[in-house]
Design a protein around this motif. Sequence first.
Motif, mmCIF file in Angstrom:
data_model
loop_
_atom_site.group_PDB
_atom_site.id
_atom_site.type_symbol
_atom_site.label_atom_id
_atom_site.label_comp_id
_atom_site.label_asym_id
_atom_site.label_seq_id
_atom_site.Cartn_x
_atom_site.Cartn_y
_atom_site.Cartn_z
ATOM 1 N N LEU A 84 5.778 10.443 5.136
ATOM 2 C CA LEU A 84 5.794 9.503 3.901
ATOM 3 C C LEU A 84 4.050 8.105 4.357
ATOM 4 O O LEU A 84 3.801 7.883 3.005
ATOM 5 C CB LEU A 84 6.913 8.733 3.627
ATOM 6 N N ALA A 85 4.831 7.797 5.195
ATOM 7 C CA ALA A 85 3.207 6.382 5.560
ATOM 8 C C ALA A 85 1.656 6.801 5.884
ATOM 9 O O ALA A 85 0.944 6.246 5.627
ATOM 10 C CB ALA A 85 4.082 5.826 7.064
ATOM 11 N N ILE A 86 1.698 8.299 5.801
ATOM 12 C CA ILE A 86 0.223 8.572 5.248
ATOM 13 C C ILE A 86 0.199 9.244 4.050
ATOM 14 O O ILE A 86 -0.625 10.091 4.229
ATOM 15 C CB ILE A 86 0.166 9.785 6.454
ATOM 16 N N GLY A 87 1.395 8.996 3.115
ATOM 17 C CA GLY A 87 0.587 9.384 1.883
ATOM 18 C C GLY A 87 1.530 10.900 1.669
ATOM 19 O O GLY A 87 0.953 11.589 0.417
ATOM 20 N N ALA A 88 1.406 11.753 2.362
ATOM 21 C CA ALA A 88 2.149 12.992 2.116
ATOM 22 C C ALA A 88 3.590 12.613 0.856
ATOM 23 O O ALA A 88 4.125 11.964 0.653
ATOM 24 C CB ALA A 88 3.385 14.124 3.149
ATOM 25 N N SER A 89 3.270 13.914 -0.024
ATOM 26 C CA SER A 89 4.265 13.888 -1.443
ATOM 27 C C SER A 89 5.072 15.462 -1.500
ATOM 28 O O SER A 89 5.667 15.650 -1.700
ATOM 29 C CB SER A 89 3.057 13.377 -2.785
ATOM 30 N N THR B 186 -0.061 -1.332 -0.167
ATOM 31 C CA THR B 186 1.753 -1.710 1.116
ATOM 32 C C THR B 186 1.127 -1.055 2.017
ATOM 33 O O THR B 186 1.808 -0.305 3.422
ATOM 34 C CB THR B 186 2.340 -1.929 0.436
ATOM 35 N N GLN B 187 0.227 0.211 2.196
ATOM 36 C CA GLN B 187 0.140 1.415 2.979
ATOM 37 C C GLN B 187 0.691 1.134 4.501
ATOM 38 O O GLN B 187 0.955 1.394 5.228
ATOM 39 C CB GLN B 187 -0.919 1.830 3.083
ATOM 40 N N ALA B 188 -0.079 -0.693 4.956
ATOM 41 C CA ALA B 188 0.109 -0.743 6.485
ATOM 42 C C ALA B 188 1.352 -1.232 6.964
ATOM 43 O O ALA B 188 1.470 -1.189 7.458
ATOM 44 C CB ALA B 188 -1.344 -1.630 6.547
ATOM 45 N N LEU B 189 1.931 -2.035 5.753
ATOM 46 C CA LEU B 189 3.458 -2.269 5.784
ATOM 47 C C LEU B 189 4.240 -1.349 6.200
ATOM 48 O O LEU B 189 5.040 -1.997 6.728
ATOM 49 C CB LEU B 189 3.471 -3.582 4.937
ATOM 50 N N LEU B 190 4.101 0.025 5.520
ATOM 51 C CA LEU B 190 5.174 1.206 5.660
ATOM 52 C C LEU B 190 4.679 1.696 6.691
ATOM 53 O O LEU B 190 5.112 2.058 7.636
ATOM 54 C CB LEU B 190 4.529 1.997 4.467
ATOM 55 N N TYR B 191 3.101 1.930 7.063
ATOM 56 C CA TYR B 191 3.071 2.416 8.295
ATOM 57 C C TYR B 191 3.158 1.357 10.187
ATOM 58 O O TYR B 191 3.657 2.483 10.446
ATOM 59 C CB TYR B 191 1.504 3.094 8.347
ATOM 60 N N ARG B 192 3.753 0.033 9.346
ATOM 61 C CA ARG B 192 4.030 -0.151 10.893
ATOM 62 C C ARG B 192 5.376 -0.145 10.838
ATOM 63 O O ARG B 192 5.625 -0.149 12.745
ATOM 64 C CB ARG B 192 3.820 -1.957 10.994
ATOM 65 N N LEU B 193 6.307 0.797 10.301
ATOM 66 C CA LEU B 193 8.006 1.227 10.066
ATOM 67 C C LEU B 193 7.283 2.129 11.377
ATOM 68 O O LEU B 193 8.537 2.275 12.131
ATOM 69 C CB LEU B 193 8.261 0.976 8.918
ATOM 70 N N CYS B 194 6.646 2.522 11.414
ATOM 71 C CA CYS B 194 6.325 3.769 12.761
ATOM 72 C C CYS B 194 6.267 3.553 13.732
ATOM 73 O O CYS B 194 5.853 4.671 14.882
ATOM 74 C CB CYS B 194 5.871 4.928 11.866
ATOM 75 N N GLY B 195 6.157 2.221 14.452
ATOM 76 C CA GLY B 195 6.696 1.502 15.875
ATOM 77 C C GLY B 195 5.187 1.044 16.212
ATOM 78 O O GLY B 195 4.678 0.804 17.201
ATOM 79 N N ASP B 196 4.299 0.469 14.820
ATOM 80 C CA ASP B 196 2.644 -0.607 15.578
ATOM 81 C C ASP B 196 3.069 -0.898 14.760
ATOM 82 O O ASP B 196 2.723 -1.415 13.329
ATOM 83 C CB ASP B 196 1.805 0.493 15.459
ATOM 84 N N ALA C 177 -9.480 -9.682 6.351
ATOM 85 C CA ALA C 177 -7.831 -9.511 5.909
ATOM 86 C C ALA C 177 -6.812 -8.805 7.085
ATOM 87 O O ALA C 177 -8.037 -7.752 7.757
ATOM 88 C CB ALA C 177 -8.258 -8.784 4.463
ATOM 89 N N PRO C 178 -6.235 -7.952 6.847
ATOM 90 C CA PRO C 178 -5.019 -6.843 7.348
ATOM 91 C C PRO C 178 -5.681 -6.138 7.580
ATOM 92 O O PRO C 178 -6.031 -5.522 6.242
ATOM 93 C CB PRO C 178 -3.827 -7.101 7.026
ATOM 94 N N ILE C 179 -6.450 -5.366 8.542
ATOM 95 C CA ILE C 179 -7.082 -3.410 8.177
ATOM 96 C C ILE C 179 -5.453 -2.996 8.603
ATOM 97 O O ILE C 179 -4.871 -2.742 8.739
ATOM 98 C CB ILE C 179 -7.767 -2.899 9.485
ATOM 99 N N LEU C 180 -5.822 -1.291 8.147
ATOM 100 C CA LEU C 180 -5.358 -0.404 8.073
ATOM 101 C C LEU C 180 -5.227 0.370 9.703
ATOM 102 O O LEU C 180 -6.274 0.204 9.690
ATOM 103 C CB LEU C 180 -6.007 0.927 7.161
ATOM 104 N N HIS C 181 -4.393 0.726 9.905
ATOM 105 C CA HIS C 181 -4.194 1.369 11.163
ATOM 106 C C HIS C 181 -5.155 2.348 11.080
ATOM 107 O O HIS C 181 -4.683 3.690 10.194
ATOM 108 C CB HIS C 181 -2.990 1.732 12.023
#
Length: 282
Positions: A30-35, A173-183, A201-205
């Motif tokens: 989900l954090a990398i946009g899969a559906s 909010t993609q980076a905020l979701l992705y950071r829940l994967c441990g980074d 501004a904050p950048i995407l991982h």
Amino acid sequence: MPIDPAVAVGAQFPDRTFEWTESDVLLYHLAIGASDLSYTLEGPALQVLPSFGILAPTFHMTDPPPLDLPGCDINLAQVVHGSQSISVAGPLPTSGSATLRTRISEVWDKGKASVIWQEGVATSPTGEELWTVRSSIFVRGEGGWGGPRGESTAVVVPDHAPDADTTYDVTPTQALLYRLCGDRNPLHADPDFAKAAGFPAPILHGLCSYGIVLRTVTDALLGGDASRVGAFTARFAGVVFPGETIRVRAWHTDAGIVVTATVAGGERDGSPVLADCVLTPV
């Protein structure tokens, strides 16, 4: 000096034993946009994109990633991800445990920066090799110590129309979701930290972009079958800001699937995201 290659090169990290579950796989996808449900629904049809293996050892970390590298006195504000590759011995299980053994393999002197390379091998509890990772970090302001510059081999992009040409809209909010994967690096969430590091501004991982691109090409040219991915290598050529669009183009070649990723639209249209990308199918 902040980086002592005599200490760093060859240094072995303590083995890291870790576990992962179907829920971790679902969150990552989900954090990398899969559906598609093959990525997002638990059960016998669930598959694992190989890039999950890069995150699996640190998936449950809640602190910013440590930089306690042997022989390296550096801080997070100096560091950006340089490149990443993963190769898998076979389809990754949707849950399990493994042990990762990692070492610093090389340190390069790029003049105004240093590049630190790490290699790691994940093995199952029975000793079976599951995947191998190789990555580099770019440490700004720590070059000029007279070390080797290292190799630089560009991947040739075909001069004809790509076999796939598509885009992905990065959510705000993609980076905020992705950071829940441990980074939890604050560079991807804290505006003040990002500005101190030289970004508006904050950048995407970088690894989020990496996963997005790998998933996109897998869906476009491999029928959405993650088990057909044998390896994926990429260099992080530029940044993505949440809310931007990534354009992914891919070509079948004798050397594998060559991929480019750039920003699409807006003032930064055409800015590089990933370069020197090759997906090796199996």
